[in-house]
Design an enzyme around this catalytic site. Sequence first.
Site, PDB file in Angstrom:
ATOM      1  N   ASP A   8       0.864  -1.184   0.000  1.00 56.98           N
ATOM      2  CA  ASP A   8       0.000   0.000   0.000  1.00 56.98           C
ATOM      3  C   ASP A   8       0.905   1.240   0.000  1.00 56.98           C
ATOM      4  O   ASP A   8       1.382   1.684   1.041  1.00 56.98           O
ATOM      5  CB  ASP A   8      -0.906  -0.040   1.245  1.00 56.98           C
ATOM      6  CG  ASP A   8      -1.880   1.131   1.272  1.00 56.98           C
ATOM      7  OD1 ASP A   8      -1.640   2.134   0.571  1.00 56.98           O
ATOM      8  OD2 ASP A   8      -2.871   1.029   2.014  1.00 56.98           O
ATOM      9  N   HIS A  37      19.777  13.231  11.968  1.00 58.05           N
ATOM     10  CA  HIS A  37      19.860  12.243  10.897  1.00 58.05           C
ATOM     11  C   HIS A  37      18.448  11.870  10.484  1.00 58.05           C
ATOM     12  O   HIS A  37      17.548  11.769  11.324  1.00 58.05           O
ATOM     13  CB  HIS A  37      20.645  11.005  11.347  1.00 58.05           C
ATOM     14  CG  HIS A  37      20.627   9.930  10.298  1.00 58.05           C
ATOM     15  ND1 HIS A  37      21.039  10.166   9.007  1.00 58.05           N
ATOM     16  CD2 HIS A  37      20.203   8.636  10.336  1.00 58.05           C
ATOM     17  CE1 HIS A  37      20.893   9.067   8.292  1.00 58.05           C
ATOM     18  NE2 HIS A  37      20.383   8.124   9.070  1.00 58.05           N
ATOM     19  N   CYS A  95      25.809   5.929   8.603  1.00 58.89           N
ATOM     20  CA  CYS A  95      25.337   7.242   8.149  1.00 58.89           C
ATOM     21  C   CYS A  95      25.991   8.420   8.862  1.00 58.89           C
ATOM     22  O   CYS A  95      25.597   9.567   8.637  1.00 58.89           O
ATOM     23  CB  CYS A  95      23.829   7.330   8.315  1.00 58.89           C
ATOM     24  SG  CYS A  95      22.931   6.104   7.361  1.00 58.89           S
ATOM     25  N   GLU A 148      29.411   4.999   3.172  1.00 56.02           N
ATOM     26  CA  GLU A 148      29.381   3.536   3.274  1.00 56.02           C
ATOM     27  C   GLU A 148      29.289   2.947   1.875  1.00 56.02           C
ATOM     28  O   GLU A 148      29.087   1.744   1.719  1.00 56.02           O
ATOM     29  CB  GLU A 148      28.222   3.074   4.148  1.00 56.02           C
ATOM     30  CG  GLU A 148      26.856   3.478   3.625  1.00 56.02           C
ATOM     31  CD  GLU A 148      25.811   2.464   4.011  1.00 56.02           C
ATOM     32  OE1 GLU A 148      25.544   2.370   5.198  1.00 56.02           O
ATOM     33  OE2 GLU A 148      25.287   1.778   3.115  1.00 56.02           O
TER      34      GLU A 148
END
Lengths: 348, 134
Positions: free
Chosen positions: A31, A237, A115, A83
């Site tokens: 969905d 973040h 991150c 990364e």
Amino acid sequence: MNNASGIVSYGYNVPRYRIRAEEIARVWGADGKRISKGLNVIEKSVPGIDEDTATISVEAARMALKRRGIDGKRVGAIFVGSESHPYAVKPTGTIVGEAICASPEFYCADLEFACKAGTAAMQIVHSMVMSGMIEYGLAIGADTSQAAPGDTLEYTASAGGAAFIFGKEGVIANLNTTASFTTDTPDFWRREGAHYPSHGGRFTGEPAYFKHTQGAARMLMEKIGTTPSDYDYAVFHQPNGKFPLEVGRMLGFEKKQLDTGLLSPLIGNTYSGASPLGLCAILDEAKEGQRIFMTSYGSGAGSDAFDFTVTGEIGKVDRKKTLREMIADCERVDYAIYSKMREKLRRD
Amino acid sequence: MSAPGYWREIPQRYNLLASRCGVCGDVDFPPRVMCQKCRRESIGRMERVGLSGRGNIVTYSILHTGMPAFSDQKPYVIAIIETEEGPRLTAQIVDCRHDDVKIGANVKSVFRKVNEDGKEGIISYGYKFTLVKE
């Protein structure tokens, strides 16, 4: 001796291709409206076939140098956090150094901390500038992150990066202080040779993102005696569009402090570029005297918190074209083209 | 391309490094060690200069059958570009709708991946161009 160091210039790069969360959901029978709303992500950036972390880093670095007229030869250190470095062994930083004409006299290494590798790079070059080792240092956070087809991460894993030049002269944002909160928490990882990362599902939330982001944020504010109301802007973040709003609320920040730096609803999670790009969006409109709070998060896990004060030098930066304008200039692709661009189709 | 071959061309591929004759002032790209006009007179008087990366499209073609390194990008645009400093070069035009590419259009260089020597070889980076939006 002047030990103060801060951001002298900044640059950014976001690939122009986008895929909507609803298009990804369509392919996997999910969905799309519910997923898009749940993650608060409308679409994500997709790197072109000829773009990777090195190209994004170079473009961001060149923009940072150009807007303040800084000669690349004056950059004494380049640290690139990512990364998704193009090579497992061979630095991205050397490519950037050659492309901005900093070679051969500069300190250099590539960093990896999921991150938050970009903000770790910022701490390193800031320290080197403060110590007097270098005149200018370049810190970059950039990624072209991958996610397994059909995985929840696929709705957000995107591409982009930001570059910051640190120095003592011509500082547009003083870095007042920084703090880090680090533990061994296996919430997200990619083993050597594995193409796609693995993650702990819901485990990436409470004991990982929220614990570390709040830990570093609170540690920094306690260290210098500030509260959320002391800041004009805050950026966290942004693995999706929901977590940064939630952690901001938990810490006592208001939504209006978070809105400017929140980009993930439009470009997804740019990993090492995420909170640095949010900071760029804030610097695009910040005025002298305003205070900025930033906290990154990297799985594995750790967070770096920063306290900046914008100076009058910000008026000398060419800010005619903004990051949000770059983001708005985009071209949407469907899942088939996206699969080709991200090399998700087997041909061997 | 071999690693040493790629390495030798990094200055021109990354930074559009050209040469300028100290006698007649002509700029050449890729850089020359001797001016083709001034010949012997130019020896020891050639200097290295970086092109600005700005120019305009002299002519272009849309390729539907591309070189192997570009096959995933087809159809793609290859153009002859006249740089601000004079030298003409051939490059790919990226990040654009093909209908927007016109002769005379202003372009600027961008840093992109040009080729990969398989999945285990070196990655070649260099210049491509994008349209400048007024």
